[in-house]
Design an enzyme around this catalytic site. Structure first.
Site, PDB file in Angstrom:
ATOM      1  N   GLU A   1       0.836  -1.204   0.000  1.00 23.89           N
ATOM      2  CA  GLU A   1       0.000   0.000   0.000  1.00 23.89           C
ATOM      3  C   GLU A   1       0.872   1.256   0.000  1.00 23.89           C
ATOM      4  OE1 GLU A   1      -2.928   0.985  -0.314  1.00 23.89           O
ATOM      5  OE2 GLU A   1      -3.448   2.603   1.061  1.00 23.89           O
TER       6      GLU A   1
ATOM      7  N   THR B   1      -4.529  10.165  -4.668  1.00 28.68           N
ATOM      8  CA  THR B   1      -4.359  10.212  -3.218  1.00 28.68           C
ATOM      9  C   THR B   1      -3.266  11.215  -2.825  1.00 28.68           C
ATOM     10  OG1 THR B   1      -4.985   7.893  -3.158  1.00 28.68           O
ATOM     11  CG2 THR B   1      -3.965   8.770  -1.176  1.00 28.68           C
TER      12      THR B   1
END
Lengths: 293, 293
Positions: free
Chosen positions: A122, A173
């Site tokens: 991640e 993001t």
């Protein structure tokens, strides 16, 4: 040996729980089928994602091998069901699927280790590890990240139905992170503490109206709305249609709303998006199982 | 008609719940005996407090009369059991005792109204209303203030034993407010949200060790420690003696610690204070009933 793992999408930054609350939903999900192989290979279908080392599922699997000092390899067939950059924890789910698939193949069941490998995946994808995506995708349900390091997690026994609306815009993001100020008003912090704590209680009681009222945020949303100029108008029509509340999932653009008439709410929001020239889709979903369960 | 009301002391700013969490404790408390009278009179004993209009119990009682447009008066005999400026919600308790005593005399039972009168008293005393003191003193138990206006409260079914240590120093609430910055780091706000939400879950589960670990704060304590230069050393000896955690009550100087060996913890902290040239006392207490119950 063939291992199949499904890692669900997640609603992170859930309401006032910025970087803390996350909930697995029952759809969509990423699915991997993992088999032994003499090297590391990834074959993907569904939403397009990078191949080779840059693929998060493969990278996470490989990371687990490294952490365990195990030679060898594996082949991952990935069905990418979660749209990347949707705000629905796409990279977190791929990371979980890859790490857990590899772990099962190796007969490893140490949650901490698997989560660490997934978190590295991640991190590679989004610049920093987001346990608020990875952890609920792994365990399922609604999770509270008490601390990232050491990783401490609490579980809230919540069962929630909601509607996800996903417009066809992208909010990277990294950009959504960058737009956040490093300092925030103390009074906004206090408001979020009040709302987040109350939300935990409302979730445990299953009090939908109160949950909806508390799906707000003073720490990230006010700044991130600059990247989602449509948010206030969408929120207004959602509430007018009977939604108890609506929150941005992750860093957006996906939205999660709760109410009684979820289909109506979803349909109305999609129509409003279309009025604004943005294609969008909606689906009704609920708190979901994790990859592990 | 004579009415007796006891309003308990409270641990507000409980851990990470700055301005949000508050818990009634079983001792000390303020006690009022209220009777009809042709004007407003206060007779106080115990810790010295202002007389006449400046007395918070009398002011709160009178405020309730005014809010209801009722002529007349009452006489309050106040036993002031909570030391003023202790951080234990002294003015909040007096306000609750006065307002609820008056309400009972008048046959009024509207919680919202009584709390409003008490909050005005608390505001007069400390410059701003603190529902995180007033509300738990009124209802008892552990309360979460979702919002001040409108006043929205949630209740946590917590039963907690702890030790209060009260050093003989004064920290005026106004000064403790003023030392707080208007802006705080976003990452500190996120940490408090994580801790506060986790604390709610730990309280519901009665998990003492986790509760103790979460009795920390990044939003007020780091700044207020300047007014309590002894805090870090006191905290250290408390943890060394087996405390799971320790928090400043309200704006201090009272401290609230939890653990198994509460007497030892209290005694050790008092000794450490004495080493530092500060007199202090301690008592073991637990989650308490409210004035209303």
């Amino acid at each position: 040996m063939r291992i199949k793992v499904r890692a669900p999408a997640t609603i992170a930054n859930f309401g006032p729980g910025f970087d803390v609350f996350g909930m697995a939903i029952d759809k969509p999900f990423d699915e991997v089928v993992v088999e032994e192989f003499n090297e590391f290979e990834i074959i993907s279908s569904g939403y397009p994602v990078p191949n080779g080392e840059d693929n998060i599922a493969l990278f996470s699997a490989k990371t687990l091998f490294k952490m365990l000092n195990i030679e060898g390899g594996l082949r991952i067939k990935l069905k990418k069901g979660i749209r990347p950059k949707s705000g629905l924890g796409s990279s977190g789910a791929s990371a979980v699927a890859g790490a857990l698939g590899a772990a099962k193949l190796l007969g490893v069941s140490n949650d901490e280790l698997i989560l660490k490998a997934a978190m590295k995946g991640e991190e590679k994808a989004s610049g920093e590890p987001h346990p608020d995506n990875v952890v609920p995708s792994y365990y399922g349900g609604f999770t509270v990240i008490e601390s990232k390091s050491p990783l401490r997690v609490h579980f809230v026994d919540a069962k929630l139905r909601g509607v996800v609306v996903l417009p066809e815009v992208e909010i990277p993001t990294a950009k959504a992170r960058k737009i956040l100020p490093s300092m925030v008003p103390l009074k906004d912090a206090v408001k979020n503490i009040a709302m987040a704590s109350s939300l935990i209680l409302a979730l445990k009681e299953g009090d939908l109206e109160t949950i909806g009222r508390l799906l707000d945020d003073n720490l990230a949303l006010p700044y991130r709305k600059k990247l989602m100029p449509w948010f206030d108008e969408i929120r207004r029509v959602a509430l007018e249609t009977g939604a108890y509340g609506i929150t941005v999932s992750g860093s957006g653009p996906a939205l999660f709303a709760i109410g009684e008439n979820l289909k109506d709410i979803g349909k109305t929001i999609v129509e409003k998006f279309e009025e604004l020239g943005i294609k969008a889709e909606y689906w009704v979903t609920k708190t979901g199982r994790g990859a592990k369960t």
